[in-house]
Design a protein around this motif. Structure first.
Motif, PDB file in Angstrom:
ATOM      1  N   SER A 163      38.180  10.387 -19.866  1.00 27.63           N
ATOM      2  CA  SER A 163      36.790  10.861 -19.430  1.00 27.63           C
ATOM      3  C   SER A 163      35.832  10.631 -20.875  1.00 27.63           C
ATOM      4  N   CYS A 164      34.327  10.638 -20.483  1.00 27.95           N
ATOM      5  CA  CYS A 164      33.654  10.398 -21.305  1.00 27.95           C
ATOM      6  C   CYS A 164      32.129  10.650 -20.975  1.00 27.95           C
TER       7      CYS A 164
ATOM      8  N   THR B 279      32.244   7.949 -11.638  1.00 28.48           N
ATOM      9  CA  THR B 279      31.134   8.203 -12.615  1.00 28.48           C
ATOM     10  C   THR B 279      30.050   9.060 -11.762  1.00 28.48           C
ATOM     11  N   LEU B 280      29.253   9.937 -12.610  1.00 29.06           N
ATOM     12  CA  LEU B 280      28.206  10.962 -12.045  1.00 29.06           C
ATOM     13  C   LEU B 280      26.973  10.543 -13.012  1.00 29.06           C
ATOM     14  N   PHE B 281      25.782  10.376 -12.484  1.00 29.56           N
ATOM     15  CA  PHE B 281      24.766   9.914 -13.314  1.00 29.56           C
ATOM     16  C   PHE B 281      23.464  10.747 -13.197  1.00 29.56           C
ATOM     17  N   ILE B 282      23.250  11.511 -14.038  1.00 32.92           N
ATOM     18  CA  ILE B 282      22.298  12.626 -13.878  1.00 32.92           C
ATOM     19  C   ILE B 282      21.189  12.480 -15.280  1.00 32.92           C
TER      20      ILE B 282
ATOM     21  N   TYR C  66      28.618  10.796 -16.682  1.00 33.34           N
ATOM     22  CA  TYR C  66      29.810  11.444 -17.012  1.00 33.34           C
ATOM     23  C   TYR C  66      30.814  10.742 -16.112  1.00 33.34           C
ATOM     24  N   LEU C  67      31.820  10.166 -17.042  1.00 33.10           N
ATOM     25  CA  LEU C  67      32.792   9.171 -16.426  1.00 33.10           C
ATOM     26  C   LEU C  67      34.319   9.855 -16.441  1.00 33.10           C
TER      27      LEU C  67
ATOM     28  N   LEU D 191      33.932  15.710 -12.536  1.00 38.52           N
ATOM     29  CA  LEU D 191      32.723  15.228 -13.134  1.00 38.52           C
ATOM     30  C   LEU D 191      31.418  16.347 -13.009  1.00 38.52           C
ATOM     31  N   LYS D 192      31.710  17.030 -11.915  1.00 39.71           N
ATOM     32  CA  LYS D 192      30.642  18.117 -11.408  1.00 39.71           C
ATOM     33  C   LYS D 192      30.742  19.493 -12.561  1.00 39.71           C
ATOM     34  N   ASN D 193      31.970  19.908 -12.742  1.00 43.12           N
ATOM     35  CA  ASN D 193      32.137  20.821 -13.593  1.00 43.12           C
ATOM     36  C   ASN D 193      31.699  20.653 -15.041  1.00 43.12           C
ATOM     37  N   VAL D 194      32.205  19.347 -15.470  1.00 51.39           N
ATOM     38  CA  VAL D 194      31.692  18.670 -16.723  1.00 51.39           C
ATOM     39  C   VAL D 194      30.084  18.613 -17.089  1.00 51.39           C
ATOM     40  N   SER D 195      29.587  18.200 -16.136  1.00 51.29           N
ATOM     41  CA  SER D 195      28.009  17.971 -16.164  1.00 51.29           C
ATOM     42  C   SER D 195      27.262  19.434 -16.258  1.00 51.29           C
ATOM     43  N   GLU D 196      28.140  20.259 -15.335  1.00 49.11           N
ATOM     44  CA  GLU D 196      27.322  21.656 -15.263  1.00 49.11           C
ATOM     45  C   GLU D 196      27.443  22.298 -16.753  1.00 49.11           C
ATOM     46  N   THR D 197      28.795  22.223 -17.480  1.00 47.18           N
ATOM     47  CA  THR D 197      28.899  22.687 -18.720  1.00 47.18           C
ATOM     48  C   THR D 197      27.910  21.973 -19.733  1.00 47.18           C
ATOM     49  N   PHE D 198      28.042  20.739 -19.674  1.00 43.19           N
ATOM     50  CA  PHE D 198      27.154  19.973 -20.923  1.00 43.19           C
ATOM     51  C   PHE D 198      25.623  20.411 -20.743  1.00 43.19           C
ATOM     52  N   LEU D 199      25.220  20.696 -19.401  1.00 46.03           N
ATOM     53  CA  LEU D 199      23.975  20.888 -19.068  1.00 46.03           C
ATOM     54  C   LEU D 199      23.552  22.400 -19.462  1.00 46.03           C
TER      55      LEU D 199
END
Length: 187
Positions: A6-7, A55-58, A63-64, A80-88
């Motif tokens: 993941s990245c 991928t999730l592109f926001i 998020y890959l 990817l949804k959980n990673v993006s929420e944590t990141f944001l």
């Protein structure tokens, strides 16, 4: 299904990444990131080699993750949804402050690792419960088949008994019939 890589990337610059297995994901990830930027779609699934890249592109951040299963799209999407929420949610992760050289990138590798292990473990638990369910189904079918065999054996025994009784009856009737026939023929 296992999430093996993941990245998180800003454009084509990888901000944080983690691979759970050996292998060269960087080249494939670079190709996928390029395609994601060209397409600019919120979600993308790309098959490359023996892996599937989700991928999730926001807001310019990609998020890959790479998985080894083409059939499961739900687990990588949730990951990817959980990673993006944590990141944001983390103010240190905003685009202005987060760069590949930032020490926070190393910290976010731990976040990636935590989520990868969580989702991979859930798959193991799910696989075990699926396997248990399948074993139970097989046991039920076997039990039903054994019951049917026992019922058929019982019917066969009843039929065999009736056949034996019928043979006995025929043998008893046969001498009497012969006797009667011989009496009729002599008259």
């Amino acid at each position: 299904m296992t999430i093996t890589y993941s990245c998180i990337a800003n454009g084509r610059a990888v901000l944080a990444e983690l691979a759970l297995t050996g292998g060269s994901y960087q080249e494939a990830a670079a190709t996928v990131l390029k395609l994601v930027l060209l397409r600019a779609e919120p979600k993308t699934i790309i098959h490359m080699g023996s892996f599937v890249y989700h991928t999730l592109f926001i807001d310019g951040i990609t998020y890959l993750c790479a998985s080894d299963n083409t059939l499961d799209t739900i687990t990588p999407s949730a990951f990817l949804k959980n990673v993006s929420e944590t990141f944001l949610r983390n103010p240190l992760m905003s685009q202005e402050h987060f760069s590949p050289s930032n020490a926070v990138a190393a910290d976010f590798q731990q976040v990636l690792g935590k989520y990868m292990m969580k989702y991979n473990k859930n798959q193991d638990d799910s696989s075990m419960s699926t396997l248990r369910s399948q074993v139970t189904d097989v046991k039920n079918v076997l039990t039903q088949n054994i019951d049917k065999i026992l019922e058929n054996e019982e019917r066969l025994n009843i039929f065999s008994d009736k056949t034996a009784n019928l043979q006995t009856t025929v043998l008893d009737i046969e001498p009497r019939t012969l006797c009667m026939l011989s009496m009729h023929s002599t008259t």
